[in-house]
Design a protein around this motif. Structure first.
Motif, PDB file in Angstrom:
ATOM      1  N   PHE A   1      27.644 -63.264 -18.599  1.00 48.16           N
ATOM      2  CA  PHE A   1      28.248 -64.286 -19.445  1.00 48.16           C
ATOM      3  C   PHE A   1      28.647 -65.517 -18.621  1.00 48.16           C
ATOM      4  N   LYS A   2      29.203 -65.286 -17.439  1.00 46.55           N
ATOM      5  CA  LYS A   2      29.625 -66.411 -16.612  1.00 46.55           C
ATOM      6  C   LYS A   2      28.441 -67.198 -16.075  1.00 46.55           C
ATOM      7  N   ARG A   3      27.385 -66.530 -15.706  1.00 43.42           N
ATOM      8  CA  ARG A   3      26.201 -67.240 -15.190  1.00 43.42           C
ATOM      9  C   ARG A   3      25.554 -68.085 -16.287  1.00 43.42           C
ATOM     10  N   ASN A   4      25.377 -67.517 -17.421  1.00 47.47           N
ATOM     11  CA  ASN A   4      24.798 -68.210 -18.577  1.00 47.47           C
ATOM     12  C   ASN A   4      23.470 -68.896 -18.241  1.00 47.47           C
ATOM     13  N   VAL A   5      22.582 -68.148 -17.605  1.00 44.42           N
ATOM     14  CA  VAL A   5      21.255 -68.679 -17.279  1.00 44.42           C
ATOM     15  C   VAL A   5      20.143 -67.875 -17.954  1.00 44.42           C
ATOM     16  N   LEU A   6      20.450 -66.682 -18.402  1.00 40.57           N
ATOM     17  CA  LEU A   6      19.412 -65.850 -19.026  1.00 40.57           C
ATOM     18  C   LEU A   6      18.950 -66.467 -20.346  1.00 40.57           C
ATOM     19  N   GLN A   7      17.617 -66.470 -20.533  1.00 38.56           N
ATOM     20  CA  GLN A   7      17.022 -66.964 -21.767  1.00 38.56           C
ATOM     21  C   GLN A   7      16.305 -65.863 -22.538  1.00 38.56           C
ATOM     22  N   ARG A   8      15.838 -64.840 -21.836  1.00 38.71           N
ATOM     23  CA  ARG A   8      15.134 -63.721 -22.476  1.00 38.71           C
ATOM     24  C   ARG A   8      15.732 -62.419 -21.935  1.00 38.71           C
ATOM     25  N   LEU A   9      16.269 -61.622 -22.847  1.00 37.96           N
ATOM     26  CA  LEU A   9      16.930 -60.371 -22.462  1.00 37.96           C
ATOM     27  C   LEU A   9      16.369 -59.234 -23.306  1.00 37.96           C
ATOM     28  N   PHE A  10      15.830 -58.205 -22.630  1.00 35.19           N
ATOM     29  CA  PHE A  10      15.266 -57.024 -23.290  1.00 35.19           C
ATOM     30  C   PHE A  10      16.047 -55.800 -22.811  1.00 35.19           C
ATOM     31  N   ILE A  11      16.894 -55.288 -23.713  1.00 31.64           N
ATOM     32  CA  ILE A  11      17.679 -54.087 -23.387  1.00 31.64           C
ATOM     33  C   ILE A  11      17.491 -53.021 -24.467  1.00 31.64           C
ATOM     34  N   ASP A  12      16.304 -52.974 -25.051  1.00 30.23           N
ATOM     35  CA  ASP A  12      16.037 -51.974 -26.081  1.00 30.23           C
ATOM     36  C   ASP A  12      16.108 -50.566 -25.479  1.00 30.23           C
ATOM     37  N   ARG A  13      16.490 -49.615 -26.352  1.00 25.61           N
ATOM     38  CA  ARG A  13      16.637 -48.204 -25.965  1.00 25.61           C
ATOM     39  C   ARG A  13      17.725 -48.010 -24.901  1.00 25.61           C
ATOM     40  N   SER A  14      18.660 -48.910 -24.839  1.00 32.11           N
ATOM     41  CA  SER A  14      19.727 -48.779 -23.849  1.00 32.11           C
ATOM     42  C   SER A  14      20.994 -48.219 -24.521  1.00 32.11           C
ATOM     43  N   ASP A  15      22.040 -48.098 -23.729  1.00 31.84           N
ATOM     44  CA  ASP A  15      23.308 -47.574 -24.241  1.00 31.84           C
ATOM     45  C   ASP A  15      24.284 -48.694 -24.607  1.00 31.84           C
ATOM     46  N   ALA A  16      23.781 -49.875 -24.938  1.00 34.70           N
ATOM     47  CA  ALA A  16      24.644 -50.987 -25.334  1.00 34.70           C
ATOM     48  C   ALA A  16      25.290 -50.693 -26.687  1.00 34.70           C
ATOM     49  N   ASP A  17      26.510 -51.212 -26.872  1.00 28.53           N
ATOM     50  CA  ASP A  17      27.238 -51.019 -28.124  1.00 28.53           C
ATOM     51  C   ASP A  17      27.863 -52.341 -28.546  1.00 28.53           C
ATOM     52  N   ASP A  18      28.756 -52.295 -29.539  1.00 32.35           N
ATOM     53  CA  ASP A  18      29.358 -53.522 -30.063  1.00 32.35           C
ATOM     54  C   ASP A  18      30.207 -54.230 -29.010  1.00 32.35           C
ATOM     55  N   GLU A  19      30.959 -53.492 -28.211  1.00 28.91           N
ATOM     56  CA  GLU A  19      31.783 -54.115 -27.184  1.00 28.91           C
ATOM     57  C   GLU A  19      30.921 -54.778 -26.111  1.00 28.91           C
ATOM     58  N   SER A  20      29.770 -54.172 -25.844  1.00 27.48           N
ATOM     59  CA  SER A  20      28.844 -54.785 -24.875  1.00 27.48           C
ATOM     60  C   SER A  20      28.375 -56.141 -25.384  1.00 27.48           C
ATOM     61  N   LEU A  21      28.055 -56.231 -26.670  1.00 29.29           N
ATOM     62  CA  LEU A  21      27.608 -57.515 -27.222  1.00 29.29           C
ATOM     63  C   LEU A  21      28.751 -58.520 -27.281  1.00 29.29           C
ATOM     64  N   GLN A  22      29.984 -58.039 -27.496  1.00 26.41           N
ATOM     65  CA  GLN A  22      31.114 -58.959 -27.525  1.00 26.41           C
ATOM     66  C   GLN A  22      31.321 -59.622 -26.163  1.00 26.41           C
ATOM     67  N   VAL A  23      31.272 -58.809 -25.099  1.00 23.97           N
ATOM     68  CA  VAL A  23      31.431 -59.385 -23.755  1.00 23.97           C
ATOM     69  C   VAL A  23      30.229 -60.257 -23.403  1.00 23.97           C
ATOM     70  N   LEU A  24      29.048 -59.855 -23.822  1.00 28.96           N
ATOM     71  CA  LEU A  24      27.833 -60.602 -23.483  1.00 28.96           C
ATOM     72  C   LEU A  24      27.814 -61.979 -24.134  1.00 28.96           C
ATOM     73  N   PHE A  25      28.336 -62.102 -25.380  1.00 28.21           N
ATOM     74  CA  PHE A  25      28.250 -63.369 -26.101  1.00 28.21           C
ATOM     75  C   PHE A  25      29.568 -64.157 -26.121  1.00 28.21           C
TER      76      PHE A  25
END
Length: 557
Positions: free
Chosen positions: A385-409
């Motif tokens: 989140f701090k870097r904010n340089v990623l443009q394409r992110l593929f994390i399918d089939r991972s253990d991400a959840d709602d809190e992960s998306l909250q911190v990510l965005f």
């Protein structure tokens, strides 16, 4: 003689002036035949002026001029006879000749009485007082007038002004050298061709065709393995056909020239990595793109390649079992220019190794980490989140959840707007997100994306079984650039989601839509999409309630 000379000259000058005045030819009388002593003396005078003396080794008479055509010589003034005396048999006397030379031009053996008495075609010379004066030291020589003089061969040639232009410079032109005809030489067209042209010709062939050409001859084999032909070495089209040793030789020969090395699927190199891995890594020092997808390679060879190539921009280690967190640490230390990394389906890798990449590679724009563990690590997500340089992110089939998306965005503990309830944070630069099969994500996690991803063009949320219509209501309004949408196998969404999509700002640019296995979707939701999305190119709607009416509408567009 001194008494005779003036008289003869005066008489000759009078007659010459008379001839010039009247312009008439002088007529000569028939000579009187001599007899006895006079005839003998006349014969001696003829002999003394004859050119035959030159052949007898004696000097000719002083009154005879050599070097030109035969002409009448002067009258010998050494004779004791008067110029007015009678002439010898067939020659004219000095009186009748009026000072003209009477010496014959023929030799002594020429018959006398039977021959013609005078040849009117011969050149004659008039003796005058002025010509005698010009003779100077030799008074016995009297020159002919200009109009009666003989013309030499040089004088007969025309001058440059008289010669036509086409022939004026004929004599000045050099003679053409006759070159003997040469026999045609057999030309070795390919052998004499420069090496640069050969390389340029081979560049028009595909890699597989170049490999086939290497079997033609030894010289072609060397040419086909020239490194200049292999700036881009992509074996995914012919990796099954090329032997392992040929591939090793190709990499070692073309290594310094290779910029893009793709060894996808080269299982035949399994045993060669242990014996030739270091040599291949030392040869390939200028790589910018490196792909080992589906390769069976040992970890040490991977480290060799990574340490030798510090200018890598794109790395693809998809489905490489040997890749682990130590390889990520090597990349973080030696590849600061990295922009794209694919480590999907690497079973021995987690977000601890990826964390090193995020901290060291500030230019990273694409990260593919499908089926990796650790996406619930808030420290790792906070750094993204701090870097904010990623443009394409593929994390399918991972253990991400709602809190992960909250911190990510939205980051950790963001400031909340009391009016809208949205976090006040800088917008994200994501253009493509793949969250498929992250079964722990619900509507709450998708809502964190609203108003934070205005540049989003592709969204894949297939098989998120916990999503409903409420997850996309606000998201479609905040993504005007959305071109790809994958909603496959989301059981709880209905036609209202499609109707909302048909009214969103992204309808003019939407191109691909996947609603397969969404059994609650039918014609009511799809007809507005077909009518309002003019750029729609691909629609996957198998196992849905869509009928032929939608197909007919699509065909009419």
């Amino acid at each position: 003689m001194s008494r005779i000379m003036p008289e003869v000259l005066n008489e000759a000058s009078d007659l010459s002036s008379l001839a010039e005045t009247h312009g008439e030819a002088l007529r000569f009388e028939e000579p009187v035949k001599l007899k006895g002593r006079k005839r003998f003396i006349q014969s001696l005078q003829r002999i003394s002026s004859s050119p035959s003396l030159a052949r007898m080794g004696r000097a000719p008479s002083s009154s005879y001029r050599t070097g030109g055509k035969a002409s009448m010589s002067c009258v010998s003034l050494a004779s004791n006879y008067s110029a007015y005396g009678p002439s010898h048999h067939h020659h004219t006397s000095s009186q009748t000749s009026v000072g003209f030379s009477t010496a014959p031009t023929s030799v002594v053996t020429t018959p006398g009485p039977e021959s013609q008495t005078f040849d009117f075609g011969s050149r004659i010379r008039i003796i005058s007082q002025s010509s005698a004066t010009q003779a100077g030291a030799n008074p016995l020589i009297a020159p002919l007038p200009v109009e009666a003089r003989s013309i030499s061969k040089e004088a007969q040639l025309p001058t440059a002004s008289e010669v036509p232009d086409s022939y004026a410079d004929y004599s000045s032109k050099p003679l053409l050298e006759v070159v003997p005809e040469r026999k045609p030489r057999a030309i070795d067209f390919w052998g004499e061709m420069p090496n640069e042209i050969k390389v340029h010709i081979f560049r028009f062939l595909r890699p597989r065709e170049i490999i086939c050409c290497s079997a033609v001859s030894r010289s072609w084999h060397e040419m086909c393995f020239d490194g200049q032909l292999w700036a881009e070495l992509d074996t995914q089209d012919y990796y099954r056909d090329i032997p392992s040793m040929s591939l090793v030789r190709l990499m070692t020969a073309a290594g310094p020239f290779v910029r893009d090395l793709n060894l996808r699927g080269c299982h035949q190199l399994g045993d060669r990595w242990a014996t030739h891995g270091q040599a291949m890594a030392e040869a390939c020092r200028n790589l910018q793109s490196f792909s080992l997808e589906d390769c069976r390679i040992d970890l040490s060879s991977v480290h060799y390649f990574l340490l030798q190539n510090t200018r890598l921009v794109h790395i693809n280690f998809c489905r490489v079992p040997a890749i682990n967190n130590s390889a990520m640490r090597v990349i973080a230390r030696g590849c600061p220019l990295l922009e794209s990394l694919n480590v999907s389906w690497c079973p021995h890798l987690d977000t601890q190794g990826l964390h090193k990449i995020i901290e060291s590679c500030s230019n990273l724009k694409e990260l593919r980490a499908s089926e990796t563990r650790g996406w619930d690590d808030k420290n790792f997500l906070s750094d993204i989140f701090k870097r904010n340089v990623l443009q394409r992110l593929f994390i399918d089939r991972s253990d991400a959840d709602d809190e992960s998306l909250q911190v990510l965005f939205q980051g950790c503990d963001p400031e909340i707007d009391p009016l809208t309830g949205q976090a006040i944070v800088p917008t994200r630069k994501f253009r493509h997100l793949n969250l498929s099969r992250c079964t722990r994500i619900t509507d709450k996690g998708i809502k964190y994306m609203s108003q934070n991803v205005p540049l989003l063009a592709g969204l894949q949320v297939s098989q998120l079984v916990n999503l409903t219509d409420g997850a996309f209501k606000q998201l479609f309004e905040d993504t005007p650039l959305l071109t790809h949408l994958d909603l496959e196998q989301i059981d709880d969404i209905t036609n209202s989601t499609l109707q909302k999509l048909a009214q969103s700002p992204c309808t003019p640019v939407l191109q691909h839509l996947n609603i397969s296995y969404c059994e609650n979707l039918g014609d009511t939701g799809m007809l507005p999409i077909i009518k309002n999305c003019p750029e729609l190119r691909t629609v996957q709607m198998d196992n849905t309630r869509v009928s032929d009416l939608v197909l007919a509408e699509a065909a009419a567009q």
